[in-house]
Write a protein that holds these residues in place. Structure first.
Motif, PDB file in Angstrom:
ATOM      1  N   ASP A 123       0.852  -1.189   0.000  1.00 42.53           N
ATOM      2  CA  ASP A 123       0.000   0.000   0.000  1.00 42.53           C
ATOM      3  C   ASP A 123       0.887   1.238   0.000  1.00 42.53           C
ATOM      4  O   ASP A 123       1.547   1.542   1.005  1.00 42.53           O
ATOM      5  CB  ASP A 123      -0.905  -0.024   1.249  1.00 42.53           C
ATOM      6  N   ASP A 124       0.883   1.957  -1.125  1.00 47.37           N
ATOM      7  CA  ASP A 124       1.719   3.155  -1.252  1.00 47.37           C
ATOM      8  C   ASP A 124       1.398   4.185  -0.177  1.00 47.37           C
ATOM      9  O   ASP A 124       2.257   4.976   0.215  1.00 47.37           O
ATOM     10  CB  ASP A 124       1.552   3.794  -2.636  1.00 47.37           C
ATOM     11  N   ALA A 125       0.173   4.188   0.319  1.00 43.23           N
ATOM     12  CA  ALA A 125      -0.217   5.154   1.359  1.00 43.23           C
ATOM     13  C   ALA A 125       0.606   4.938   2.628  1.00 43.23           C
ATOM     14  O   ALA A 125       0.897   5.897   3.352  1.00 43.23           O
ATOM     15  CB  ALA A 125      -1.711   5.040   1.660  1.00 43.23           C
ATOM     16  N   ARG A 126       0.988   3.707   2.890  1.00 38.78           N
ATOM     17  CA  ARG A 126       1.811   3.416   4.076  1.00 38.78           C
ATOM     18  C   ARG A 126       3.188   4.061   3.931  1.00 38.78           C
ATOM     19  O   ARG A 126       3.721   4.631   4.891  1.00 38.78           O
ATOM     20  CB  ARG A 126       1.945   1.910   4.267  1.00 38.78           C
ATOM     21  N   VAL A 127       3.749   3.961   2.738  1.00 35.62           N
ATOM     22  CA  VAL A 127       5.060   4.573   2.488  1.00 35.62           C
ATOM     23  C   VAL A 127       4.947   6.088   2.604  1.00 35.62           C
ATOM     24  O   VAL A 127       5.801   6.741   3.204  1.00 35.62           O
ATOM     25  CB  VAL A 127       5.610   4.161   1.098  1.00 35.62           C
ATOM     26  N   GLU A 128       3.882   6.646   2.041  1.00 32.67           N
ATOM     27  CA  GLU A 128       3.680   8.101   2.112  1.00 32.67           C
ATOM     28  C   GLU A 128       3.515   8.562   3.555  1.00 32.67           C
ATOM     29  O   GLU A 128       4.047   9.602   3.942  1.00 32.67           O
ATOM     30  CB  GLU A 128       2.476   8.520   1.269  1.00 32.67           C
ATOM     31  N   ALA A 129       2.789   7.795   4.361  1.00 30.39           N
ATOM     32  CA  ALA A 129       2.608   8.148   5.770  1.00 30.39           C
ATOM     33  C   ALA A 129       3.946   8.133   6.503  1.00 30.39           C
ATOM     34  O   ALA A 129       4.227   9.013   7.323  1.00 30.39           O
ATOM     35  CB  ALA A 129       1.621   7.190   6.430  1.00 30.39           C
ATOM     36  N   HIS A 136       8.623  15.433   9.254  1.00 29.70           N
ATOM     37  CA  HIS A 136       8.406  16.186  10.499  1.00 29.70           C
ATOM     38  C   HIS A 136       9.633  16.152  11.393  1.00 29.70           C
ATOM     39  O   HIS A 136       9.830  17.054  12.207  1.00 29.70           O
ATOM     40  CB  HIS A 136       7.188  15.646  11.259  1.00 29.70           C
ATOM     41  N   GLU A 137      10.464  15.113  11.254  1.00 29.48           N
ATOM     42  CA  GLU A 137      11.632  14.984  12.121  1.00 29.48           C
ATOM     43  C   GLU A 137      12.775  15.866  11.667  1.00 29.48           C
ATOM     44  O   GLU A 137      13.675  16.154  12.431  1.00 29.48           O
ATOM     45  CB  GLU A 137      12.105  13.516  12.159  1.00 29.48           C
TER      46      GLU A 137
END
Length: 138
Positions: A123-129, A136-137
């Motif tokens: 799921d590409d959304a997992r990589v994007e998340a 943010h870091e």
């Protein structure tokens, strides 16, 4: 189990055979950046240990054992590159980092990284998340 040095040779021999159809001592020496005499000694050891068949001046071929190990080592390298990309490691660091860690991980750890990489690649959304967390870091 082969030593880290043996693994490097088996991996390079496998890649050379895959890419060129053969692996000569001079090709291996160039790929690993060592003297041909060092390659000859290692190739003789790998022959003795059943990873390849070597005939002086004739070349070498991987045995089934050597071919299976070579594929496993190349797959491990590719997996670790994918893993480092997914977690956001800078591209210019990936090869060096993989070279530094690949021999220090157990096969059990490699199997768990396979699971993790598969989870993110489903799921590409997992990589994007994950990338958003990394952003943010910074």
């Amino acid at each position: 189990m082969p030593t880290p040095s043996m693994e490097d040779y088996i991996e390079q021999i496998y890649l050379l055979i895959e890419n060129k159809g053969y692996a000569r001592v001079s090709d291996i020496a160039e790929a690993i950046a060592v003297h041909p005499s060092s390659v000859t000694k290692m190739v003789q050891k790998l022959d003795k240990d059943g990873y390849l068949n070597y005939e002086k001046y004739r070349g070498l071929i991987l045995t089934n054992k050597g071919e299976q190990m070579g594929k496993r080592l190349v797959d491990r390298h590719t997996l670790l590159e994918s893993f480092l990309r997914i977690i956001g490691v800078n591209e210019e660091n990936i090869y060096h980092d993989v070279e530094g860690i690949e021999h220090h991980l157990s096969w059990n750890s490699i199997d768990r990284i396979v699971d993790l990489v598969s989870y993110f690649e489903e799921d590409d959304a997992r990589v994007e998340a994950l990338k958003k967390l990394n952003d943010h870091e910074v």
